[in-house]
Design an enzyme around this catalytic site. Structure first.
Site, short mmCIF file in Angstrom:
data_model
loop_
_atom_site.label_atom_id
_atom_site.label_comp_id
_atom_site.label_asym_id
_atom_site.label_seq_id
_atom_site.Cartn_x
_atom_site.Cartn_y
_atom_site.Cartn_z
CG HIS A 84 -0.59 0.22 2.50
ND1 HIS A 84 -0.29 -0.78 3.39
CD2 HIS A 84 -0.39 1.38 3.18
CE1 HIS A 84 0.08 -0.26 4.56
NE2 HIS A 84 0.02 1.04 4.45
CG ASP A 220 0.28 -4.11 2.70
OD1 ASP A 220 0.88 -3.58 1.75
OD2 ASP A 220 -0.55 -3.49 3.40
CB SER A 652 2.60 1.81 6.28
OG SER A 652 1.34 1.67 6.85
N1 ARG Z 1 -4.58 0.25 7.26
C1 ARG Z 1 -3.29 0.27 6.65
C2 ARG Z 1 -2.47 1.43 7.13
O1 ARG Z 1 -2.97 2.50 7.32
C3 ARG Z 1 -3.37 0.38 5.16
C4 ARG Z 1 -3.87 -0.82 4.53
C5 ARG Z 1 -4.11 -0.63 3.07
N2 ARG Z 1 -5.08 -1.61 2.64
C6 ARG Z 1 -6.35 -1.32 2.32
N3 ARG Z 1 -7.18 -2.29 2.12
N4 ARG Z 1 -6.77 -0.07 2.17
O2 ARG Z 1 -1.28 1.34 7.27
#
Ligand code: ARG
Length: 717
Positions: A84, A220, A652
């Site tokens: 992401h 991811d 992230s």
């Molecule tokens: N929740 C994750 C973060 O903010 C991002 C994940 C991205 N995946 C998604 N399905 N939008 O680090």
């Protein structure tokens, strides 16, 4: 008896606060925190974590793009980060014919790596404490004066530490609510290339349904490489650039994780507000979060409908959609958890203790009564602010139109220099190109209609821009009727110069005509109303809020002498330590600390938008062909695990390290039960969700056939 018990409980909670909670500055770990890390299992010296003079782990950690973390994993500048985090670069490199988002991609040689324009990574060179210098300049200034002076002093120190010729950028971060100032000095590399990515059906497996949730089966990750000139200095993209030889890179351990193992995360957490007041929490749950969620609901709905119809639209909107959806779910969950755990009441209790302590201290005694007043005066306008940012500006057309307001202003000012106007018009020309490329009219026209209608229904009539809705009613009909807004929005799209080259050229010749443009007329009516009448209240509130927060934290530190505290996240490098650990999300339910391929297959829904899987994965999984990446104990492939580490958005892509500093996973998410974590860390429920590095390597090697990349790594078996 009672007292003794209270004392025991108190010292226990103070001790407990060392474990898991905390985003520590690697520069200022101090003996206490380092000793606790060792007690928890760390096998490295403090110097190996962070050192000014020799290579240390900090040299392998980068700011990736604008809001993520990445880590160097080879002697040739190979970078791992989240899928992401690479999403925008992957979508931009893709076309309907070469769809890397959909099909994945691995470069089998340096030549095949894809330049990602606009993407950069930044290495942290050093951190210095400049608190004394800043405070000497600020003296006893207060409020807006202090804020202004502070920005000036920061700008001048930043300039002193920066060296643009070497791409060295210094950025002071005010910590502990501006009670401490550290300057962080970075070096930025602009030549970053896409090396590999799994298909989205792995990298974003589970989509928004599984986002912010455990159990989780997402791969991811994505792979990039940083290039430099032949001397290792930052350079813009060039075919003569070479892969960067880093000061340090992380070895990768494929030994696997056990419940209770030490886990350490380095990275760039974006923001937390652990000393938020009870008033702030209430404003969030009553007004701010529900407004944002409601407005994003409709934007997401209209975008998704178009994305599902056409792969080209999907590629075009995917990255924006993911960003909007991610924080839509976050803020919805945040509200739910804040309410469920009664965080406002918890905060109020802490505040009561502070007020009691402060009652005979003139500097602190009025903080909370002042705060209460500040919130009371601001609250009536808070919803309006959300409806501007997430509603009016939520329509890409309106947001672009609003960006033309400076041209209107320049055109209307009698002594504007011709060259200034020309420059503004040239900029607008560039932005228009980018806007038209990214624009999907079918979704935007509905976003425009619905957000204008929601503003009408939800915002206090006294705060509406004068005349706008009266005209709408006169020309299009009843304001209670959906069709009124739809007809109007259709006309805006038909009439605006922004989509019409001939009209756009005419506007450039005679910029003042922009006032007649229907898209501009809408955006500027709402923004001018906001900017002139309500924004000043917000600025005033903000200044007061910052000032009170600074004093409150100063007081807290006096109230708890000797207590080791960590500063709120400010997108500066932090280290957090904890353990791999299962948890109990609710009564009678226990969540294991790993997810496996078995679970990936259980969620599989052929052809689904979020739960489809690539054929190659299904074939290898059917044969259990996991090679050296298999988890022998489970006779399965472990895809993810959870730890107790304290992280947040910005982390992230962060490396999850074992006790020896080897990479065991990449942090990519937080769990739903702890979505209130920005404001209150929950020691029982907070978990960091990590993709297991063995799954990453299996995807690259077995599924992607990119053994060239595996050979670059230093594997620990
Ligand atoms: N929740 C994750 C973060 O903010 C991002 C994940 C991205 N995946 C998604 N399905 N939008 O680090």
């Amino acid at each position: 008896m009672k007292r003794i018990l209270a004392a025991i409980v108190l010292s226990f909670t103070l001790l407990r606060s060392y474990a898991d909670e905390g985003m520590w500055l690697p520069l200022l770990l101090g003996k206490q925190v380092y000793a606790d890390m060792v007690k928890r299992g760390l096998k490295l010296s403090a110097d190996q974590l962070y050192s000014m003079n020799k290579a240390s782990i900090k040299d392998a950690i980068v700011i990736f793009g604008r809001g993520c973390t990445g880590e160097i994993v080879s002697g040739s500048g190979l970078i791992f980060t989240n899928h992401h985090c690479g999403y925008d670069a992957i979508a931009s490199a893709s076309s309907v014919e070469h769809n890397y988002l959909k099909d994945g991609f691995y470069a089998k040689s340096f030549q095949e790596e894809i330049p990602s324009h606009g993407l950069s990574v930044q290495f942290l060179l050093k951190i210095e404490d400049v608190t004394k210098e800043v405070e000497a300049e600020l003296g006893n200034l207060k409020g807006a004066e202090r804020a202004k002076k502070q920005s000036e002093v920061i700008a001048s120190i930043n300039a002193r530490f920066s060296d643009p010729a070497k791409s060295i950028e210094a950025r002071i971060s005010p910590l502990f609510k501006s009670n401490q100032f550290l300057v962080f000095v970075y070096q930025r590399y602009n030549d970053v290339r896409l090396v590999g990515t799994p298909p989205e059906s792995i990298g974003k497996y589970g989509g928004d349904t599984d986002n912010w949730e455990w159990p989780r089966h997402t791969g991811d990750f994505s792979v990039f490489r940083v290039y430099a000139d032949k001397d290792g200095n930052p350079a813009n993209y060039s075919t003569t650039n070479l892969p960067l030889k880093p000061k340090h890179f992380l070895p990768v351990s494929i030994k696997g994780v056990k419940d209770g193992d030490y886990a350490m995360i380095f990275g760039y957490p974006g923001s937390t507000n652990r000393y938020e007041t009870s008033y702030g929490v209430k404003l969030k749950t009553d007004i701010e979060n529900p407004s944002l969620v409601g407005l994003r609901d409709i934007r997401l709905k209209y975008m998704l409908e178009e994305m599902k119809k056409d792969p080209a639209v999907k590629l075009k909107l995917a990255s924006d959609f993911a960003g909007i959806a991610n924080y839509w779910k976050f803020f919805d969950g945040e509200s739910k958890q804040l309410l469920k755990y009664k965080v406002a009441d918890q905060k109020a209790k802490e505040e009561a203790a502070f007020i009691k302590w402060a009652q005979d201290k003139p500097e602190y005694k009025d903080i909370f009564s002042d705060w209460e007043k500040a919130y009371a005066s601001w609250r009536p306008y808070a919803k309006h602010r959300m409806y501007i940012n997430e509603g009016v500006m939520g329509s890409p057309l309106a947001a672009f139109a609003a960006s033309l307001m400076n041209i209107e202003r320049l055109a209307a000012t009698p002594n504007t220099k011709a060259e200034d106007l020309k420059k503004a018009l040239d900029d607008a020309e560039e932005r228009r190109k980018a806007f038209l490329e990214a624009e999907n009219k079918e979704s935007d026209v509905r976003i425009l209609a619905t957000t204008a209608q929601m503003f009408y229904n939800d915002i206090d009539k006294n705060q509406h821009p004068i005349g706008f809705y009266e005209n709408l009613k006169g020309n299009y009909g009843d304001l209670k009727d959906d069709a009124t807004y739809r007809k109007w929005a259709t006309d805006v799209f038909k009439g605006t110069a922004i989509f019409n080259d001939a009209k756009w050229e005419a506007f450039k010749k005679n910029p003042a005509t922009i006032q007649e443009d229907p898209a501009f007329a809408y955006a500027s009516a709402f923004l001018k109303n906001w900017n002139s009448k309500y924004m000043p209240f917000f600025q005033q509130f903000n200044t007061q809020n910052n000032e009170l927060a600074r004093l409150y934290l100063k007081g807290i530190m006096q109230m708890n002498p000797g207590k080791k505290m960590y500063p709120d996240a400010t997108f500066t490098m932090r280290v957090s330590y904890g353990n791999v650990k299962s948890y109990q999300p609710r009564d009678a339910v226990k969540y294991d600390y790993v997810c496996t391929m078995k679970g990936v297959l259980e969620k599989y829904k052929p052809g689904d938008y979020e739960f489809d899987l690539p054929k190659g994965l299904l074939e290898l999984a059917a044969k259990k062909d996991y090679g050296q990446y298999i988890d022998k104990q489970r006779n399965d492939l472990v895809v993810s695990f959870i730890t107790t580490n304290d992280i947040t958005g910005g982390n992230s892509g962060s490396p999850v390290l074992d006790a020896n500093g080897n990479l065991i996973g990449l942090a990519f998410d937080g769990n739903y039960e702890a979505l209130s974590h920005k404001i209150a860390f929950d020691k029982d429920l907070n978990r960091t969700i990590c993709v297991d590095v063995r799954y990453v390597l299996w995807c690259i090697d077995k599924l992607g056939g990119a053994s060239n990349l595996i050979r670059e790594l230093k594997l620990v078996r």
